[in-house]
Scaffold this motif. Sequence first.
Motif, PDB file in Angstrom:
ATOM      1  N   LYS A 134       0.847  -1.188   0.000  1.00  0.00           N
ATOM      2  CA  LYS A 134       0.000   0.000   0.000  1.00  0.00           C
ATOM      3  C   LYS A 134       0.891   1.250   0.000  1.00  0.00           C
ATOM      4  O   LYS A 134       1.718   1.446   0.906  1.00  0.00           O
ATOM      5  CB  LYS A 134      -0.881  -0.050   1.249  1.00  0.00           C
ATOM      6  N   ILE A 135       0.745   2.091  -1.024  1.00  0.00           N
ATOM      7  CA  ILE A 135       1.465   3.372  -1.071  1.00  0.00           C
ATOM      8  C   ILE A 135       0.440   4.478  -0.850  1.00  0.00           C
ATOM      9  O   ILE A 135      -0.596   4.507  -1.535  1.00  0.00           O
ATOM     10  CB  ILE A 135       2.169   3.592  -2.420  1.00  0.00           C
ATOM     11  N   LEU A 136       0.719   5.353   0.099  1.00  0.00           N
ATOM     12  CA  LEU A 136      -0.275   6.380   0.436  1.00  0.00           C
ATOM     13  C   LEU A 136      -0.243   7.547  -0.553  1.00  0.00           C
ATOM     14  O   LEU A 136       0.828   7.940  -1.021  1.00  0.00           O
ATOM     15  CB  LEU A 136      -0.033   6.897   1.858  1.00  0.00           C
ATOM     16  N   THR A 137      -1.419   8.085  -0.842  1.00  0.00           N
ATOM     17  CA  THR A 137      -1.526   9.262  -1.700  1.00  0.00           C
ATOM     18  C   THR A 137      -1.448  10.511  -0.820  1.00  0.00           C
ATOM     19  O   THR A 137      -1.491  10.411   0.418  1.00  0.00           O
ATOM     20  CB  THR A 137      -2.874   9.287  -2.423  1.00  0.00           C
ATOM     21  N   GLN A 138      -1.336  11.658  -1.465  1.00  0.00           N
ATOM     22  CA  GLN A 138      -1.285  12.919  -0.720  1.00  0.00           C
ATOM     23  C   GLN A 138      -2.500  13.042   0.221  1.00  0.00           C
ATOM     24  O   GLN A 138      -2.360  13.468   1.370  1.00  0.00           O
ATOM     25  CB  GLN A 138      -1.237  14.095  -1.702  1.00  0.00           C
ATOM     26  N   ASP A 139      -3.712  12.634  -0.281  1.00  0.00           N
ATOM     27  CA  ASP A 139      -4.918  12.727   0.559  1.00  0.00           C
ATOM     28  C   ASP A 139      -4.840  11.780   1.751  1.00  0.00           C
ATOM     29  O   ASP A 139      -5.200  12.137   2.866  1.00  0.00           O
ATOM     30  CB  ASP A 139      -6.176  12.401  -0.264  1.00  0.00           C
ATOM     31  N   GLU A 140      -4.327  10.583   1.482  1.00  0.00           N
ATOM     32  CA  GLU A 140      -4.257   9.593   2.566  1.00  0.00           C
ATOM     33  C   GLU A 140      -3.223   9.968   3.630  1.00  0.00           C
ATOM     34  O   GLU A 140      -3.346   9.600   4.788  1.00  0.00           O
ATOM     35  CB  GLU A 140      -3.924   8.204   1.983  1.00  0.00           C
ATOM     36  N   VAL A 141      -2.212  10.750   3.192  1.00  0.00           N
ATOM     37  CA  VAL A 141      -1.185  11.188   4.133  1.00  0.00           C
ATOM     38  C   VAL A 141      -1.808  12.030   5.247  1.00  0.00           C
ATOM     39  O   VAL A 141      -1.346  12.039   6.386  1.00  0.00           O
ATOM     40  CB  VAL A 141      -0.075  11.962   3.380  1.00  0.00           C
ATOM     41  N   MET A 142      -2.895  12.693   4.911  1.00  0.00           N
ATOM     42  CA  MET A 142      -3.609  13.508   5.893  1.00  0.00           C
ATOM     43  C   MET A 142      -4.041  12.706   7.119  1.00  0.00           C
ATOM     44  O   MET A 142      -4.263  13.252   8.185  1.00  0.00           O
ATOM     45  CB  MET A 142      -4.872  14.130   5.259  1.00  0.00           C
ATOM     46  N   ASP A 143      -4.198  11.403   6.931  1.00  0.00           N
ATOM     47  CA  ASP A 143      -4.717  10.579   8.032  1.00  0.00           C
ATOM     48  C   ASP A 143      -3.625   9.928   8.879  1.00  0.00           C
ATOM     49  O   ASP A 143      -3.928   9.208   9.814  1.00  0.00           O
ATOM     50  CB  ASP A 143      -5.643   9.484   7.479  1.00  0.00           C
ATOM     51  N   ILE A 144      -2.371  10.135   8.477  1.00  0.00           N
ATOM     52  CA  ILE A 144      -1.342   9.510   9.317  1.00  0.00           C
ATOM     53  C   ILE A 144      -1.038  10.413  10.498  1.00  0.00           C
ATOM     54  O   ILE A 144      -1.399  11.572  10.526  1.00  0.00           O
ATOM     55  CB  ILE A 144      -0.031   9.162   8.542  1.00  0.00           C
TER      56      ILE A 144
END
Lengths: 144, 440
Positions: A134-144
């Motif tokens: 799983k590679i995170l997208t810019q949007d998904e980075v918001m949730d880390i």
Amino acid sequence: MSVKQISVFLENKPGSLKKLTGVLAEHKIDMRAISMVETRDFGIARIVVDDPFTAANILKEEDFISKLNSVLVVEIPDETGGLDKLINIFTEAEVNIEYMYAVSAHRTTKKACMIFRVADTKAAEARLLAKGLKILTQDEVMDI
Amino acid sequence: MKGVLGTMERYYQEEIECAPYEKIRQIQSERLVQQVKRVWDNVPYYRKKMEEKGVTPEDIKSVDDLHKLPFLSKYDLREAYPYGLLGKPLSECVRIHSTSGTTGKRVVAYYTQHDIDLWEDCCARALMAAGATNEDVVQVAYGYGLFTGGAGLHGGSHKVGSLTVPISSGNTDRQIMFAMDLSATILCCTPSYAAYLGERMKELGYGPDDIPLKAGIFGAEAWSEEMRKSIEETLGIKAYDIYGLTELSGPGVAFECSAQSGMHINEDHFIAEIIDPDTEEVLPEGSIGELVFTAVDKEAFPMIRYRTRDICKLTREKCSCGRTHVKMAKPMGRSDDMLIIRGVNVFPSQIETVLLNNGYAANYQIIVDRVNNTDTFDVQVEMTPEMFTDNIGEIEAHQRKLSDDLKAMLGIKAKVSLLAPKSIARSEGKAVRVVDKRKI
């Protein structure tokens, strides 16, 4: 699917990191990950933020020198030897890892992530996806 | 034995060193007239300058006409580099010496055997004024090579007949071992190195009475009376100042005598003038201004009215040592921005050139200090967006290259630091390029 990381030049002296964090706080920039490297007289702060382009512009206005670079934010398989397995993929693909650092667990998935700066982002990305990582997208980075 | 010697004044060439003023003027006049004729015939560069000023050799009949002649400056040395100011064919030249120079071009000075002899005579006068005889052991700890320090004092020591130890600079513990084992009596080096040697001897447990040294000849950089006292106490010696510049041969243009109150200029070889650096007008005796020299009998590199950029004062008061040659005070500063760091001439413009060649902006600051009697030399540069990368190794490689290029240009090592943008102090909008914290 890579994410833009901002590298900021800092002098290695008291107060220079404070100046950076101060600017980020003042402009309500949400920092998702940070890593510091240093030499005898200078350092580089590498940060992943919610909006890298806005942040880069603000830093420029505040007389910081910074650069945007592509990095891969990859979830570590949740099992023993998970990081080893992940690193092995880069080895097999013969992609050199320039540096990497860890991020805290994902808010919803609870999985840990590693941020990689590699010599060939596209090649590494293709191989990681092929291996089902799983590679995170810019949007998904918001949730880390 | 200390203190027993050195009470009687010694001269290398007493007849000329103690000649009446009129006699010195007569020698100067005769030599100047000849020198101007030779230069007119052999140095087209200077002849052109004379023509532009409307002066011919016929106009120069004595020292009184010196002021009619055009000046030479560092600018001319650059313009005429490398052979434009040669006064003799290369076949008659036997050596060169060189300093670091601005914008990548060094000053290269040529010498015929006659020039070497007169230079070594000057150094021999300085050594004998410091008490040297053929019984002495002279340790020459100035650098040897292109730098004039080592060669000048070395040659002078030979002329006196002293036992010469050509140890060159550096390797402090070996210097101390030689000085002790060979009973060196006279030390020649930069004053900061003498102070450093003294500190090291103290560390090794040697007091001033354990060391056979009785005198030192220290030059090539600025030093204060306080520093003199400290060196004299630590080493148990008398410390003498010496002045010179490569353009005029090297050390020995002027030297201190037992009076230790200014340096006698070797006036039979070098005519000194003091001018206003702005108007170029000759100032009356005793005025403070820029020192200008005319080498009246040098053949290969015949400098006429060479502007040294050193600010100082001349005095012709009677000296207790018996010498009659005019005395110059320690230079009080410069009329340009030259710095002397570890005995080496450094111009900010040289550093600027290296920075620009390396892709940095010409925004920098030079910080010079003296720590443990050694000059520290820091060059601080502001990081630019163009030079910045996320790769530490690359930035450090750039930093190393900059440091290597500075060393190649200046001949001394600088510590290079990278600063954040706009962090270099600016006063009234103008950047402060040089911060000299040395207390000298």
